[in-house]
Write a protein that holds these residues in place. Structure first.
Motif, PDB file in Angstrom:
ATOM      1  N   PHE A 143     -54.699   9.806   3.114  1.00 49.84           N
ATOM      2  CA  PHE A 143     -53.336   9.874   3.643  1.00 49.84           C
ATOM      3  C   PHE A 143     -52.300   9.843   2.525  1.00 49.84           C
ATOM      4  O   PHE A 143     -51.336  10.623   2.530  1.00 49.84           O
ATOM      5  N   ILE A 144     -52.490   8.973   1.555  1.00 47.67           N
ATOM      6  CA  ILE A 144     -51.512   8.830   0.474  1.00 47.67           C
ATOM      7  C   ILE A 144     -51.537  10.038  -0.463  1.00 47.67           C
ATOM      8  O   ILE A 144     -50.634  10.217  -1.282  1.00 47.67           O
ATOM      9  N   LEU A 145     -52.541  10.903  -0.302  1.00 46.50           N
ATOM     10  CA  LEU A 145     -52.507  12.186  -1.015  1.00 46.50           C
ATOM     11  C   LEU A 145     -51.198  12.925  -0.755  1.00 46.50           C
ATOM     12  O   LEU A 145     -50.763  13.740  -1.570  1.00 46.50           O
ATOM     13  N   SER A 146     -50.576  12.632   0.391  1.00 46.97           N
ATOM     14  CA  SER A 146     -49.303  13.283   0.732  1.00 46.97           C
ATOM     15  C   SER A 146     -48.272  13.101  -0.376  1.00 46.97           C
ATOM     16  O   SER A 146     -47.476  14.007  -0.638  1.00 46.97           O
ATOM     17  N   GLN A 147     -48.265  11.922  -1.009  1.00 48.89           N
ATOM     18  CA  GLN A 147     -47.223  11.638  -1.999  1.00 48.89           C
ATOM     19  C   GLN A 147     -47.310  12.557  -3.219  1.00 48.89           C
ATOM     20  O   GLN A 147     -46.348  13.260  -3.517  1.00 48.89           O
ATOM     21  N   PRO A 148     -48.435  12.567  -3.946  1.00 46.99           N
ATOM     22  CA  PRO A 148     -48.464  13.477  -5.097  1.00 46.99           C
ATOM     23  C   PRO A 148     -48.457  14.952  -4.715  1.00 46.99           C
ATOM     24  O   PRO A 148     -47.922  15.778  -5.457  1.00 46.99           O
ATOM     25  N   ILE A 149     -49.049  15.306  -3.559  1.00 50.02           N
ATOM     26  CA  ILE A 149     -48.990  16.707  -3.127  1.00 50.02           C
ATOM     27  C   ILE A 149     -47.548  17.102  -2.880  1.00 50.02           C
ATOM     28  O   ILE A 149     -47.102  18.209  -3.246  1.00 50.02           O
ATOM     29  N   ALA A 150     -46.780  16.191  -2.264  1.00 53.00           N
ATOM     30  CA  ALA A 150     -45.365  16.480  -2.015  1.00 53.00           C
ATOM     31  C   ALA A 150     -44.621  16.701  -3.320  1.00 53.00           C
ATOM     32  O   ALA A 150     -43.807  17.633  -3.440  1.00 53.00           O
ATOM     33  N   MET A 151     -44.894  15.851  -4.316  1.00 50.08           N
ATOM     34  CA  MET A 151     -44.216  16.012  -5.593  1.00 50.08           C
ATOM     35  C   MET A 151     -44.681  17.268  -6.318  1.00 50.08           C
ATOM     36  O   MET A 151     -43.919  17.900  -7.047  1.00 50.08           O
ATOM     37  N   LEU A 152     -45.936  17.637  -6.091  1.00 54.03           N
ATOM     38  CA  LEU A 152     -46.467  18.876  -6.662  1.00 54.03           C
ATOM     39  C   LEU A 152     -45.731  20.087  -6.085  1.00 54.03           C
ATOM     40  O   LEU A 152     -45.422  21.051  -6.786  1.00 54.03           O
ATOM     41  N   ILE A 153     -45.426  20.010  -4.797  1.00 53.75           N
ATOM     42  CA  ILE A 153     -44.716  21.095  -4.121  1.00 53.75           C
ATOM     43  C   ILE A 153     -43.221  21.046  -4.408  1.00 53.75           C
ATOM     44  O   ILE A 153     -42.566  22.088  -4.583  1.00 53.75           O
ATOM     45  N   THR A 154     -42.665  19.839  -4.466  1.00 50.84           N
ATOM     46  CA  THR A 154     -41.216  19.677  -4.570  1.00 50.84           C
ATOM     47  C   THR A 154     -40.649  20.348  -5.815  1.00 50.84           C
ATOM     48  O   THR A 154     -39.591  20.984  -5.756  1.00 50.84           O
ATOM     49  N   GLY A 155     -41.343  20.217  -6.941  1.00 54.53           N
ATOM     50  CA  GLY A 155     -40.823  20.787  -8.183  1.00 54.53           C
ATOM     51  C   GLY A 155     -40.621  22.290  -8.110  1.00 54.53           C
ATOM     52  O   GLY A 155     -39.491  22.787  -8.217  1.00 54.53           O
ATOM     53  N   LEU A 157     -40.764  24.294  -5.489  1.00 57.76           N
ATOM     54  CA  LEU A 157     -39.932  24.660  -4.341  1.00 57.76           C
ATOM     55  C   LEU A 157     -38.463  24.411  -4.640  1.00 57.76           C
ATOM     56  O   LEU A 157     -37.595  25.252  -4.331  1.00 57.76           O
ATOM     57  N   SER A 158     -38.155  23.260  -5.251  1.00 57.00           N
ATOM     58  CA  SER A 158     -36.771  22.946  -5.582  1.00 57.00           C
ATOM     59  C   SER A 158     -36.216  23.944  -6.596  1.00 57.00           C
ATOM     60  O   SER A 158     -35.065  24.383  -6.482  1.00 57.00           O
ATOM     61  N   GLY A 159     -37.040  24.301  -7.584  1.00 58.77           N
ATOM     62  CA  GLY A 159     -36.592  25.284  -8.565  1.00 58.77           C
ATOM     63  C   GLY A 159     -36.217  26.606  -7.924  1.00 58.77           C
ATOM     64  O   GLY A 159     -35.200  27.222  -8.260  1.00 58.77           O
ATOM     65  N   LEU A 160     -37.040  27.050  -6.967  1.00 59.21           N
ATOM     66  CA  LEU A 160     -36.758  28.311  -6.272  1.00 59.21           C
ATOM     67  C   LEU A 160     -35.497  28.217  -5.417  1.00 59.21           C
ATOM     68  O   LEU A 160     -34.659  29.129  -5.415  1.00 59.21           O
ATOM     69  N   LEU A 161     -35.360  27.115  -4.673  1.00 58.54           N
ATOM     70  CA  LEU A 161     -34.203  26.971  -3.780  1.00 58.54           C
ATOM     71  C   LEU A 161     -32.909  26.774  -4.565  1.00 58.54           C
ATOM     72  O   LEU A 161     -31.854  27.270  -4.155  1.00 58.54           O
ATOM     73  N   LEU A 162     -32.976  26.070  -5.688  1.00 55.60           N
ATOM     74  CA  LEU A 162     -31.785  25.917  -6.528  1.00 55.60           C
ATOM     75  C   LEU A 162     -31.349  27.265  -7.090  1.00 55.60           C
ATOM     76  O   LEU A 162     -30.174  27.480  -7.400  1.00 55.60           O
ATOM     77  N   GLY A 163     -32.298  28.201  -7.180  1.00 57.51           N
ATOM     78  CA  GLY A 163     -31.977  29.546  -7.650  1.00 57.51           C
ATOM     79  C   GLY A 163     -31.189  30.372  -6.653  1.00 57.51           C
ATOM     80  O   GLY A 163     -30.726  31.476  -6.976  1.00 57.51           O
ATOM     81  N   LEU A 164     -31.028  29.860  -5.420  1.00 55.29           N
ATOM     82  CA  LEU A 164     -30.239  30.566  -4.405  1.00 55.29           C
ATOM     83  C   LEU A 164     -28.749  30.278  -4.541  1.00 55.29           C
ATOM     84  O   LEU A 164     -27.968  30.626  -3.642  1.00 55.29           O
ATOM     85  N   ASP A 165     -28.356  29.638  -5.626  1.00 56.45           N
ATOM     86  CA  ASP A 165     -26.957  29.248  -5.831  1.00 56.45           C
ATOM     87  C   ASP A 165     -26.012  30.426  -5.624  1.00 56.45           C
ATOM     88  O   ASP A 165     -26.195  31.499  -6.218  1.00 56.45           O
ATOM     89  N   GLY A 166     -25.033  30.231  -4.731  1.00 55.81           N
ATOM     90  CA  GLY A 166     -24.050  31.270  -4.465  1.00 55.81           C
ATOM     91  C   GLY A 166     -24.348  32.104  -3.243  1.00 55.81           C
ATOM     92  O   GLY A 166     -23.452  32.799  -2.727  1.00 55.81           O
ATOM     93  N   LEU A 167     -25.582  32.060  -2.728  1.00 51.79           N
ATOM     94  CA  LEU A 167     -25.935  32.830  -1.540  1.00 51.79           C
ATOM     95  C   LEU A 167     -25.165  32.319  -0.326  1.00 51.79           C
ATOM     96  O   LEU A 167     -25.198  31.125  -0.025  1.00 51.79           O
ATOM     97  N   THR A 168     -24.459  33.216   0.331  1.00 48.59           N
ATOM     98  CA  THR A 168     -23.575  32.918   1.483  1.00 48.59           C
ATOM     99  C   THR A 168     -22.563  31.828   1.155  1.00 48.59           C
ATOM    100  O   THR A 168     -22.134  31.083   2.048  1.00 48.59           O
ATOM    101  N   ALA A 275     -38.660  26.341 -14.612  1.00 49.40           N
ATOM    102  CA  ALA A 275     -39.716  25.825 -15.483  1.00 49.40           C
ATOM    103  C   ALA A 275     -39.828  24.309 -15.352  1.00 49.40           C
ATOM    104  O   ALA A 275     -40.937  23.752 -15.335  1.00 49.40           O
ATOM    105  N   THR A 276     -38.686  23.630 -15.248  1.00 52.72           N
ATOM    106  CA  THR A 276     -38.692  22.180 -15.051  1.00 52.72           C
ATOM    107  C   THR A 276     -39.452  21.809 -13.790  1.00 52.72           C
ATOM    108  O   THR A 276     -40.246  20.860 -13.774  1.00 52.72           O
ATOM    109  N   GLY A 277     -39.221  22.567 -12.721  1.00 51.30           N
ATOM    110  CA  GLY A 277     -39.903  22.297 -11.463  1.00 51.30           C
ATOM    111  C   GLY A 277     -41.409  22.396 -11.583  1.00 51.30           C
ATOM    112  O   GLY A 277     -42.149  21.538 -11.081  1.00 51.30           O
ATOM    113  N   PHE A 278     -41.895  23.421 -12.274  1.00 54.62           N
ATOM    114  CA  PHE A 278     -43.340  23.592 -12.413  1.00 54.62           C
ATOM    115  C   PHE A 278     -43.946  22.551 -13.349  1.00 54.62           C
ATOM    116  O   PHE A 278     -45.021  22.000 -13.067  1.00 54.62           O
TER     117      PHE A 278
END
Length: 433
Positions: A143-155, A157-168, A275-278
């Motif tokens: 169950f606690i695998l969720s924590q590091p998996i989430a952080m593995l995804i967050t980096g 994913l966050s890098g990609l979403l932050l790249g949407l700056d200015g959209l709409t 790159a920071t996210g990955f």
């Protein structure tokens, strides 16, 4: 395969993947703020100390509402209460997209903590209603695998979403909060429909399996002398609960102190936000490895405190070297060992409280331990932010976390002595923990 092993696997397949998914979303929602901070700070006027305080206010809200939330879970059932938690925390996360000042950041982080309060300890309590004590280590590890998996995804994913700056016309950090909050809202209804409250309510267990499982849970209550207070709030005065709450504090302080500042640490290596996210995801691969290996070893050897002592010592040394070393590659390697240690400690630690309490007393006790421990989620980010602002670098904060884990190592010995003394009074056939 024995009937017992088959039954445990059957329960695990039915429950744990869905619970992992829910906590995965919860952990992404609470931790993505570390990446949002990379650009949000300039947009709303948020300094390092203010960010550290606001990031930590999540845990003040969590602390204040966690025990009432777990008692409500025992009253209303897991599926109803988890669905409520999901819906409200999803709305609060999406609401983070509309803050425009440091004050707004403080308020929304507090409300997010209040909304999510009780989910993690609620799942821990829920697991005690489905698994005998001897199987909980590896299940908690899964169950606690969720924590590091989430952080593995967050980096990434966050890098990609932050790249949407200015959209709409929205900033990247606004897109980040909107995108990660929506899944929690959408999963509230499936949670209400899919998740069973108790073993006796499901049709995928036979009558014989239900009888055996309920009998084993009752046997645990008798063998381990589990306490069931008529008034569950009396659990909050139990010295065992208070000692375990103190014991949990160093690891949460370290996990959240490091996790919410890791993007900033990695960003100092140089490179783009993407790159920071990955790169920031790398330590969490080792966190996953630890959760797959260490809890199983703890179950197999029937040893908790020896594993906890080694992990605290390894985490303290690795945290020290992550600050002392000058090479980004070596720093990343040290941080990976830190993640391995901290997540493994979490899984092994949570095998301890369920041995002593059952029913609503377990719900209250687990909630108190987690809520007190999660004060570290406030102290860690705030202390690192304040130290960074005072000294001008993050190394001082990492040295501080190394000292915190040394304190955790000291507490391991104290808790072992106190709880083993009580254990020695139990029937001899139980062995160690």
């Amino acid at each position: 395969m024995s009937p017992e092993t088959r039954l445990v696997r059957q329960i695990t397949v039915k429950l744990i993947p869905f619970l992992i998914l829910l906590y995965l979303i919860a952990y992404i929602d609470r931790s993505a703020v570390g990446f949002a901070k990379l650009s949000m700070g300039a947009d709303i006027g948020l300094g390092d100390a203010a960010y550290g305080m606001g990031a930590g206010l999540f845990f003040i809200g969590y602390f204040l509402f966690e025990i009432p939330s777990n008692l409500m879970l025992d009253r209303f059932g897991a599926r109803r209460w988890f669905a409520r938690i999901l819906f409200t925390w999803g709305l609060m996360t999406m609401g983070m997209a509309f803050i425009d000042s440091a004050g707004g950041f403080y308020v929304m982080r507090f409300l997010l903590g209040a909304a999510e309060a009780g989910f993690f300890p609620g799942v821990l309590y829920y697991i005690t209603q489905w698994y005998p004590v001897r199987h909980r280590g590896k299940v908690l590890g899964l169950f606690i695998l969720s924590q590091p998996i989430a952080m593995l995804i967050t980096g990434p994913l966050s890098g990609l979403l932050l790249g949407l700056d200015g959209l709409t016309g929205l900033h990247g950090w606004q897109w980040l909060f909107l995108a990660i909050g929506a899944p929690a809202v959408l999963l509230a209804w499936p949670t209400l429909r899919i998740l069973p409250d108790r073993p006796d309510q499901v049709d995928w267990l036979s009558g014989e399996q239900k009888t055996w499982l309920l009998g084993e849970l009752e046997k645990d209550r008798q063998d381990y002398g589990q306490t069931h207070h008529e008034n569950p709030l009396h659990t909050l005065k139990d010295k065992r609960v208070l000692l375990l709450a103190l014991f949990f504090l160093p690891v949460t302080l370290s996990i959240y102190g490091l996790g919410l500042w890791l993007p900033t640490i990695v960003h100092q290596f140089g490179g783009s936000t993407l790159a920071t996210g990955f790169i920031a995801a790398v330590p969490y691969v080792f966190g996953i490895l630890g959760l797959l290996v260490v809890p199983r070893s703890s179950d197999r050897l029937n040893d908790r405190y020896g594993h906890l002592a080694v992990l605290h010592a390894l985490g303290a040394c690795a945290m020290f070297f992550s600050a002392w070393l000058g090479s980004p590659v070596l720093q990343l390697a040290a941080l990976s060992l830190v993640a391995f240690s901290l997540y493994s400690i979490t899984a092994v630690f949570w095998t301890l409280p369920g041995r002593f309490f059952s029913g609503a007393s377990a719900a209250a006790g687990i909630a108190l331990i987690n809520s007190f421990g999660n004060l570290g989620g406030y102290l860690g980010p705030f202390a690192i932010g304040a130290l960074k602002e005072h000294t001008g670098n993050l190394a001082s904060g990492l040295y501080f976390l190394s000292a915190v884990l040394c304190f955790g190592l000291l507490l391991t010995g104290i808790v072992y002595q106190r709880l083993e003394r009580r254990q020695a009074q139990q029937p001899a056939h139980l062995g160690g923990v």
